[in-house]
Design a protein around this motif. Structure first.
Motif, PDB file in Angstrom:
ATOM      1  N   ASP A 261       0.910  -1.237  -0.177  1.00 42.49           N
ATOM      2  CA  ASP A 261      -0.036  -0.013  -0.090  1.00 42.49           C
ATOM      3  C   ASP A 261       0.981   1.218  -0.019  1.00 42.49           C
ATOM      4  N   GLU A 262       0.814   2.128  -0.973  1.00 44.06           N
ATOM      5  CA  GLU A 262       1.566   3.241  -1.186  1.00 44.06           C
ATOM      6  C   GLU A 262       1.268   4.163   0.165  1.00 44.06           C
ATOM      7  N   LYS A 263       0.076   4.432   0.752  1.00 46.08           N
ATOM      8  CA  LYS A 263      -0.140   5.210   1.946  1.00 46.08           C
ATOM      9  C   LYS A 263       0.685   4.664   3.040  1.00 46.08           C
ATOM     10  N   ARG A 264       0.895   3.230   3.210  1.00 48.38           N
ATOM     11  CA  ARG A 264       1.580   2.751   4.202  1.00 48.38           C
ATOM     12  C   ARG A 264       3.148   3.253   4.288  1.00 48.38           C
ATOM     13  N   GLN A 265       3.525   3.450   2.777  1.00 48.39           N
ATOM     14  CA  GLN A 265       5.165   3.938   2.573  1.00 48.39           C
ATOM     15  C   GLN A 265       5.054   5.366   3.037  1.00 48.39           C
ATOM     16  N   HIS A 266       4.010   6.115   2.585  1.00 48.15           N
ATOM     17  CA  HIS A 266       3.927   7.550   2.996  1.00 48.15           C
ATOM     18  C   HIS A 266       3.977   7.912   4.494  1.00 48.15           C
ATOM     19  N   LEU A 267       3.076   7.140   5.374  1.00 52.09           N
ATOM     20  CA  LEU A 267       2.785   7.267   6.709  1.00 52.09           C
ATOM     21  C   LEU A 267       4.267   6.875   7.404  1.00 52.09           C
ATOM     22  N   ALA A 268       4.852   5.781   7.009  1.00 52.20           N
ATOM     23  CA  ALA A 268       6.106   5.366   7.726  1.00 52.20           C
ATOM     24  C   ALA A 268       7.195   6.301   7.426  1.00 52.20           C
ATOM     25  N   ALA A 269       7.174   6.808   6.084  1.00 58.09           N
ATOM     26  CA  ALA A 269       8.454   8.091   5.880  1.00 58.09           C
ATOM     27  C   ALA A 269       8.107   9.060   6.768  1.00 58.09           C
ATOM     28  N   MET A 270       6.839   9.603   6.753  1.00 55.03           N
ATOM     29  CA  MET A 270       6.508  10.544   7.539  1.00 55.03           C
ATOM     30  C   MET A 270       6.895  10.579   8.894  1.00 55.03           C
ATOM     31  N   GLY A 271       6.333   9.449   9.440  1.00 56.84           N
ATOM     32  CA  GLY A 271       6.595   8.950  10.903  1.00 56.84           C
ATOM     33  C   GLY A 271       8.095   9.224  11.417  1.00 56.84           C
ATOM     34  N   ILE A 272       8.734   8.448  10.475  1.00 58.17           N
ATOM     35  CA  ILE A 272      10.268   8.715  10.651  1.00 58.17           C
ATOM     36  C   ILE A 272      10.812  10.140  10.453  1.00 58.17           C
TER      37      ILE A 272
ATOM     38  N   PHE B 280      11.086   4.518  20.855  1.00 57.48           N
ATOM     39  CA  PHE B 280      10.542   3.308  20.764  1.00 57.48           C
ATOM     40  C   PHE B 280       9.926   3.253  19.443  1.00 57.48           C
ATOM     41  N   ILE B 281       9.013   4.296  19.246  1.00 59.32           N
ATOM     42  CA  ILE B 281       8.006   4.237  18.009  1.00 59.32           C
ATOM     43  C   ILE B 281       8.971   4.352  16.652  1.00 59.32           C
ATOM     44  N   LEU B 282       9.904   5.197  16.744  1.00 60.11           N
ATOM     45  CA  LEU B 282      10.852   5.060  15.654  1.00 60.11           C
ATOM     46  C   LEU B 282      11.557   3.765  15.369  1.00 60.11           C
ATOM     47  N   GLN B 283      12.034   3.074  16.404  1.00 59.71           N
ATOM     48  CA  GLN B 283      12.521   1.656  15.943  1.00 59.71           C
ATOM     49  C   GLN B 283      11.502   0.877  15.519  1.00 59.71           C
ATOM     50  N   ASN B 284      10.170   0.887  16.139  1.00 53.89           N
ATOM     51  CA  ASN B 284       9.035   0.147  15.387  1.00 53.89           C
ATOM     52  C   ASN B 284       9.120   0.249  13.988  1.00 53.89           C
ATOM     53  N   ILE B 285       8.769   1.718  13.621  1.00 57.30           N
ATOM     54  CA  ILE B 285       8.607   2.068  12.296  1.00 57.30           C
ATOM     55  C   ILE B 285       9.708   1.321  11.261  1.00 57.30           C
ATOM     56  N   LYS B 286      10.793   1.670  11.944  1.00 58.90           N
ATOM     57  CA  LYS B 286      12.170   1.261  11.059  1.00 58.90           C
ATOM     58  C   LYS B 286      12.135  -0.341  10.888  1.00 58.90           C
ATOM     59  N   ASP B 287      11.768  -1.179  11.818  1.00 54.21           N
ATOM     60  CA  ASP B 287      11.648  -2.430  11.912  1.00 54.21           C
ATOM     61  C   ASP B 287      10.502  -2.853  10.851  1.00 54.21           C
ATOM     62  N   MET B 288       9.540  -2.161  10.807  1.00 53.53           N
ATOM     63  CA  MET B 288       8.401  -2.495   9.916  1.00 53.53           C
ATOM     64  C   MET B 288       8.909  -2.055   8.566  1.00 53.53           C
ATOM     65  N   LYS B 289       9.501  -1.129   8.471  1.00 53.20           N
ATOM     66  CA  LYS B 289       9.917  -0.605   6.893  1.00 53.20           C
ATOM     67  C   LYS B 289      10.965  -1.711   6.434  1.00 53.20           C
TER      68      LYS B 289
END
Length: 260
Positions: free
Chosen positions: A185-196, A220-229
Motif C-alpha cells: 500500500d503506497e499510503k503505508r509507505q508515505h505514513l511510515a516515511a512521514m513518521g520517521i 520506541f516508536i521510531l524503532q518500530n517503524i524502522k523495523d516495519m520498513k
C-alpha cells in the motif's frame, strides 16, 4: 529526586487550601501540575502501579474541582494523564476524561484553548486509534479521516512550543495506522516515511526542556517503524509458512489414516 520531592508535596498539599492562592499568585497551580507530571515520572522508573494510582487520585480529587472555564489550565493537568492512560491500555477512559473536562467545557462555555489548541487534534485522534487497537475493532471511516488529516496537516499545524510533542504524537499515529496496511500500500509507505521524519526531528530538536518520557516514546516508536520498513513482507512470509505447515500436517494425517 523529582519523585522524592513529589512525595513530600503529597504530605502537605491540599487542593482546597492551596490551589486558589497558587493560581492567583503565579497564574497556575504548579503543585497540582507536579501531581500530574509525576504520572510520567513513575513510568520512567518503571512503577506503572503507582502511575495508575496517581492517575486515579487526580481524576477523583483534582479534576472535579477545577474551574470549568479555565480549559487551558485543565489541559495542562490532564495531558500527562492521557499519555499515561494510553500506555496502560486505558485509551477509551482517557478519551472520556478529555471529552468531559476539555471538549464539553470548551463548547459549553466558549473558553479559550490557546496554548493547547494545536495539540488537541493529534491527541484526540491518537486516543481514538489507540482505543481501536485495544478493542481490535476498527472504524474505517474514522481511520480514513485521521489519515487524510495526517498527510495534509500533520507536520505543519503546531505552534513552536508544542512542535516537539506534536511531532511525537503524529509519529505514533503514523505507526499505528501504517502497520495495519498492506506492505504494498503506497499510503503505508508515505505514513511510515512521514513518521520517521517527524520522530527524527523531535529527537534532534535543540533547546527547551526535553521531556524524558516523550523522548523515550519517540525512540520506541521510531524503532518500530524502522523495523516495519525493514521487514515489510515478514507478516506475509510467516502467514505462508503457517499455511504450508497446515497443509503438510494434513497430508501426514491423511497418509497415516490411509495406511490404517
Amino acid at each position: 529526586r523529582a519523585l522524592d520531592t513529589q512525595h513530600l508535596l503529597e504530605g502537605i498539599y491540599s487542593y482546597e487550601l492551596y490551589s486558589a492562592p497558587l493560581s492567583n499568585e503565579y497564574g497556575h497551580d504548579s503543585a497540582a501540575q507536579c501531581f500530574s507530571d509525576s504520572v510520567l515520572w513513575y513510568f520512567i522508573v518503571g512503577d506503572t502501579n503507582q502511575a495508575k494510582k496517581q492517575i486515579d487520585h487526580i481524576i477523583q480529587n483534582h479534576l472535579p474541582k477545577l474551574n470549568p472555564r479555565e480549559v487551558d489550565n485543565t489541559m495542562s493537568l490532564i495531558f500527562p494523564l492521557l499519555l499515561g492512560m494510553k500506555e496502560l491500555r486505558m485509551a477509551e477512559r482517557a478519551d472520556n476524561v478529555l471529552k468531559r473536562y476539555v471538549s464539553d467545557r470548551f463548547h459549553e462555555f466558549g473558553c479559550s484553548l490557546n496554548h493547547w489548541l494545536t495539540l488537541y487534534k493529534p491527541i484526540v485522534s491518537l486516543l481514538q486509534v489507540a482505543t481501536m487497537d485495544e478493542m481490535q475493532v476498527y472504524h474505517r471511516k474514522t481511520l480514513e479521516e485521521i489519515e487524510f488529516w495526517i498527510l495534509k496537516h500533520g507536520a505543519s499545524c503546531f505552534s513552536p512550543a508544542m512542535q516537539r510533542d506534536g511531532y511525537i504524537l503524529v509519529g505514533e499515529l503514523c505507526w499505528r495506522i501504517s502497520r495495519r496496511k498492506s506492505s504494498v500500500d503506497e499510503k503505508r509507505q508515505h505514513l511510515a516515511a512521514m513518521g520517521i521524519d517527524l520522530l527524527n526531528s523531535a529527537l534532534s530538536a535543540k533547546g527547551g526542556n526535553a521531556d524524558e518520557f516523550m523522548m523515550r516514546k519517540a525512540e520506541f516508536i521510531l524503532q518500530n517503524i524502522k523495523d516495519m520498513k525493514d521487514r515489510p513482507h515478514l507478516k506475509r512470509r510467516n502467514s505462508l509458512k503457517a499455511a504450508k505447515a497446515k497443509v503438510l500436517g494434513y497430508v501426514r494425517t491423511t497418509r497415516k489414516t490411509t495406511k490404517k
